[in-house]
Design a protein around this motif. Structure first.
Motif, PDB file in Angstrom:
ATOM      1  N   ASP A 142      64.034   4.686  27.867  1.00 46.62           N
ATOM      2  CA  ASP A 142      63.464   6.012  28.050  1.00 46.62           C
ATOM      3  C   ASP A 142      62.459   6.217  26.943  1.00 46.62           C
ATOM      4  O   ASP A 142      62.794   6.053  25.768  1.00 46.62           O
ATOM      5  CB  ASP A 142      64.569   7.068  27.897  1.00 46.62           C
ATOM      6  N   VAL A 143      61.238   6.566  27.312  1.00 49.01           N
ATOM      7  CA  VAL A 143      60.177   6.578  26.311  1.00 49.01           C
ATOM      8  C   VAL A 143      60.469   7.514  25.121  1.00 49.01           C
ATOM      9  O   VAL A 143      60.430   7.093  23.970  1.00 49.01           O
ATOM     10  CB  VAL A 143      58.824   6.948  26.958  1.00 49.01           C
ATOM     11  N   LYS A 144      60.777   8.774  25.421  1.00 47.33           N
ATOM     12  CA  LYS A 144      60.877   9.721  24.299  1.00 47.33           C
ATOM     13  C   LYS A 144      62.016   9.413  23.328  1.00 47.33           C
ATOM     14  O   LYS A 144      61.801   9.369  22.124  1.00 47.33           O
ATOM     15  CB  LYS A 144      60.928  11.143  24.823  1.00 47.33           C
ATOM     16  N   PRO A 145      63.220   9.167  23.852  1.00 42.18           N
ATOM     17  CA  PRO A 145      64.264   8.791  22.900  1.00 42.18           C
ATOM     18  C   PRO A 145      63.921   7.511  22.135  1.00 42.18           C
ATOM     19  O   PRO A 145      64.231   7.378  20.978  1.00 42.18           O
ATOM     20  CB  PRO A 145      65.489   8.559  23.783  1.00 42.18           C
ATOM     21  N   PHE A 146      63.215   6.583  22.834  1.00 39.98           N
ATOM     22  CA  PHE A 146      62.854   5.331  22.168  1.00 39.98           C
ATOM     23  C   PHE A 146      61.918   5.614  20.994  1.00 39.98           C
ATOM     24  O   PHE A 146      62.106   5.109  19.892  1.00 39.98           O
ATOM     25  CB  PHE A 146      62.182   4.369  23.161  1.00 39.98           C
ATOM     26  N   VAL A 147      60.892   6.422  21.246  1.00 40.36           N
ATOM     27  CA  VAL A 147      59.943   6.726  20.171  1.00 40.36           C
ATOM     28  C   VAL A 147      60.654   7.508  19.056  1.00 40.36           C
ATOM     29  O   VAL A 147      60.425   7.268  17.876  1.00 40.36           O
ATOM     30  CB  VAL A 147      58.696   7.474  20.707  1.00 40.36           C
ATOM     31  N   SER A 148      61.541   8.413  19.440  1.00 44.04           N
ATOM     32  CA  SER A 148      62.322   9.144  18.433  1.00 44.04           C
ATOM     33  C   SER A 148      63.065   8.172  17.530  1.00 44.04           C
ATOM     34  O   SER A 148      63.061   8.299  16.324  1.00 44.04           O
ATOM     35  CB  SER A 148      63.386  10.015  19.099  1.00 44.04           C
ATOM     36  N   ARG A 149      63.674   7.191  18.171  1.00 46.61           N
ATOM     37  CA  ARG A 149      64.440   6.219  17.396  1.00 46.61           C
ATOM     38  C   ARG A 149      63.531   5.375  16.532  1.00 46.61           C
ATOM     39  O   ARG A 149      63.827   5.084  15.385  1.00 46.61           O
ATOM     40  CB  ARG A 149      65.211   5.289  18.343  1.00 46.61           C
ATOM     41  N   LEU A 150      62.394   5.002  17.129  1.00 52.05           N
ATOM     42  CA  LEU A 150      61.426   4.180  16.412  1.00 52.05           C
ATOM     43  C   LEU A 150      60.988   4.885  15.132  1.00 52.05           C
ATOM     44  O   LEU A 150      60.803   4.284  14.094  1.00 52.05           O
ATOM     45  CB  LEU A 150      60.221   3.930  17.323  1.00 52.05           C
ATOM     46  N   LEU A 151      60.820   6.198  15.238  1.00 55.64           N
ATOM     47  CA  LEU A 151      60.358   6.948  14.082  1.00 55.64           C
ATOM     48  C   LEU A 151      61.520   7.431  13.215  1.00 55.64           C
ATOM     49  O   LEU A 151      61.351   8.261  12.344  1.00 55.64           O
ATOM     50  CB  LEU A 151      59.505   8.149  14.532  1.00 55.64           C
ATOM     51  N   GLY A 152      62.711   6.903  13.503  1.00 55.75           N
ATOM     52  CA  GLY A 152      63.869   7.245  12.680  1.00 55.75           C
ATOM     53  C   GLY A 152      64.374   8.654  12.907  1.00 55.75           C
ATOM     54  O   GLY A 152      65.056   9.223  12.077  1.00 55.75           O
ATOM     55  N   MET A 153      64.002   9.266  14.024  1.00 51.39           N
ATOM     56  CA  MET A 153      64.441  10.639  14.282  1.00 51.39           C
ATOM     57  C   MET A 153      65.761  10.685  15.049  1.00 51.39           C
ATOM     58  O   MET A 153      66.268  11.751  15.342  1.00 51.39           O
ATOM     59  CB  MET A 153      63.404  11.386  15.120  1.00 51.39           C
TER      60      MET A 153
END
Ligand SMILES: Nc1nc2c(ncn2[C@@H]2O[C@H](COP(=O)(O)OP(=O)(O)OP(=O)(O)O)[C@@H](O)[C@H]2O)c(=O)[nH]1
Length: 502
Positions: A286-297
């Motif tokens: 899932d794009v948004k959770p993935f990017v959140s995780r990528l950015l340590g959020m």
């Protein structure tokens, strides 16, 4: 640069920018250049990176941002949005319907992990109540049918194939017909691969597709192919109507950026990623959770899902309650370490927890991480546990200040470790506690409430769910409303702050 490092570099660049007293053109440029460098090193295509940089600059027009605007937040949001845009083609893939037969055709180069992925895909859906079946239309590689048969048998999934028939189209048609008759609702056709993109492969693919009329064609791509990803994806897309992508081998040291950004070439979403050779090493993408995780959020929604799978049922409410109280004690850390060790390779679960990500459990270095965790736990075993009644023990205190020199020396002596190591463990605790303190006050929705909440979410609802400090940080209800307008929906925002549901 592997993805975990990519995330680290991007968040560091944002942090450095945030630390600057004044955010001017120069500071913004430095931050964007740093991000650009990191993305290129992860094999994201140059043009995509350049477009992303231009877009962010267009959105964040520093001259127009009057004093009082939270520049840091606006820039961070623009970066988040642009990263999402890069990975999101803007249209969902085909939606499967239970009870109605869907034919899914898998295509990809030889060795991309196609056969393994077919079974993982079937297994994933079987667990969710589908009735999958596998058809091996790969007559090119000797041994392909045996491999599929072996995997399918292990997962108890019906399969169809032949040792003698050499016509892939015939096998595909027969298999699909048989499983339709048997009322299977997810018929997966594995096709041949080749070592490289070549006319014969594409022709065969077209013929199988023509004959079986798949509802969805999934392109499987090995994440380690780097910059070649874009061209490869484009070549497949031009030959067959690819509807979704699965990126494999995201474990290990793959850069991944190239393959992930291949969505731009296929204009189809990445729907799953493969994270290991085993059947269950497969994650929904899932794009948004993935990017959140990528950015340590963090990825609160993924975490909620996973927690139900891995934390024992009776411990779930208690853990969530404790986390939402913001009292991240050493005992909570200890219990989570216990869960990690007990449940084997579940580093992926904890990567969804804000802060527990790559630094503590880097992919591919699980053994080392486990040893480190065990070391930390031995040290925590030497902490005061059941003290006198009502006296807070070291394990239950959420105040790191109580860990004075003499306590640290005692713990080191008791566990046979160096003082330096105890201090390192306490630093890790402080890091996690700081991240988790932001979760204080988060209202934990009851089971089943989460989806309803995110479907009907508006600013008013959001204020009820978000922890007060977080709301304050955003700029109260007014700030929240304008933020939501910019981000499109509350769901997106929950993802960004590590909240929400799918
Ligand atoms: N580490 C890791 N290995 C994987 C993953 N997916 C597949 N593999 C491995 O990659 C190798 C190739 O996988 P296959 O499934 O045989 O590849 P294929 O694309 O079907 O190959 P052909 O049938 O010849 O086209 C196997 O050793 C798999 O175990 C993954 O996500 N991570």
């Amino acid at each position: 640069m592997v993805l975990a490092q990519l995330g680290g570099s991007i968040s560091r660049a944002i942090q450095q920018m945030s630390n600057a007293t004044i955010i001017d053109e120069k500071v913004l440029n430095e931050c964007l250049n740093e991000i650009t460098r990191a993305l290129l090193q992860s094999d994201v295509q140059f043009k995509l990176v350049r477009d992303m940089q231009t877009n962010i600059k267009k959105i964040v027009n520093l001259d127009d941002l009057a004093a009082g605007h939270n520049k840091r937040r606006i820039i961070q949001q623009a970066i988040f949005n642009e990263l999402c845009k890069m990975l999101d083609p803007g249209k969902p893939s085909f939606t499967l319907k239970k009870g109605k037969p869907s034919v899914i055709m898998f295509v990809g180069l030889q060795g991309s992990g196609k056969t393994t992925t077919c079974t993982k895909y079937a297994f994933y859906h079987q667990k969710k109540g589908w009735k999958p079946a596998l058809v091996c239309a790969d007559t090119f590689r000797a041994g392909a049918f045996d491999q599929l048969k072996q995997n399918a048998t292990k997962a108890k999934i019906p399969f169809y194939g032949s040792y003698t028939e050499s016509d892939p189209v015939r096998i595909a048609v027969e298999g699909v017909e048989r499983f339709k008759k048997e009322n299977c609702d997810l018929i997966i056709v594995d096709t041949s691969g080749r070592h490289k993109q070549e006319a014969a492969l594409f022709e065969e693919m077209r013929q199988v597709s023509e004959a079986t009329k798949p509802d969805l064609v999934i392109f499987v791509m090995d994440s380690s192919i780097g910059q070649a990803a874009f061209d490869q994806a484009q070549a497949f897309k031009q030959s067959i109507s690819v509807g979704a992508v699965i990126v494999t081998k995201m474990d290990g040291h793959a850069k991944g950026g190239g393959a992930l950004s291949a969505v731009a070439a296929t204009k189809s979403p990445v729907i799953f990623i493969g994270t290991g050779e085993h059947m269950d090493e497969f994650e929904v993408f899932d794009v948004k959770p993935f990017v959140s995780r990528l950015l340590g959020m963090g990825d609160w929604s993924g975490f909620m899902d996973k927690i139900q799978e891995v934390v024992p049922m009776d411990q779930q409410p208690e853990l969530l309650q404790k986390l939402s109280e913001g009292n991240f004690t050493l005992r909570i850390m200890y219990e989570q370490f216990q869960n990690i060790l007990k449940m084997g390779p579940i580093g992926q679960v904890f990567s969804m927890l804000p802060g527990f990500s790559s630094e503590l459990m880097p992919k591919g270095r699980e053994k080392e991480s486990q040893a480190k965790i065990k070391r930390y736990m031995t040290m925590m075993d030497s902490m005061t546990n059941e003290g006198k009644q009502k006296m807070l023990t070291e394990l239950d205190s959420s105040n790191p200040k109580i860990m004075n020199e003499s306590r640290i020396m005692r713990i080191a002596r008791g566990s046979g470790r160096h003082v330096r190591e105890v201090m390192e463990m306490l630093e890790e605790y402080k890091r996690l506690a700081k991240i988790w303190s932001k979760m204080k006050g988060l209202k934990i929705p009851k089971k089943g409430e989460m989806s309803a909440l995110s479907r009907n979410m508006n600013a008013q609802h959001m204020t009820k769910v978000l922890p007060p400090q977080m709301l304050k940080q955003i700029g109260g209800v007014g700030g929240l409303q304008s933020l939501m307008k910019q981000m499109g929906s509350a769901k997106d925002m929950m993802g960004m702050f590590g909240g929400g549901d799918k």
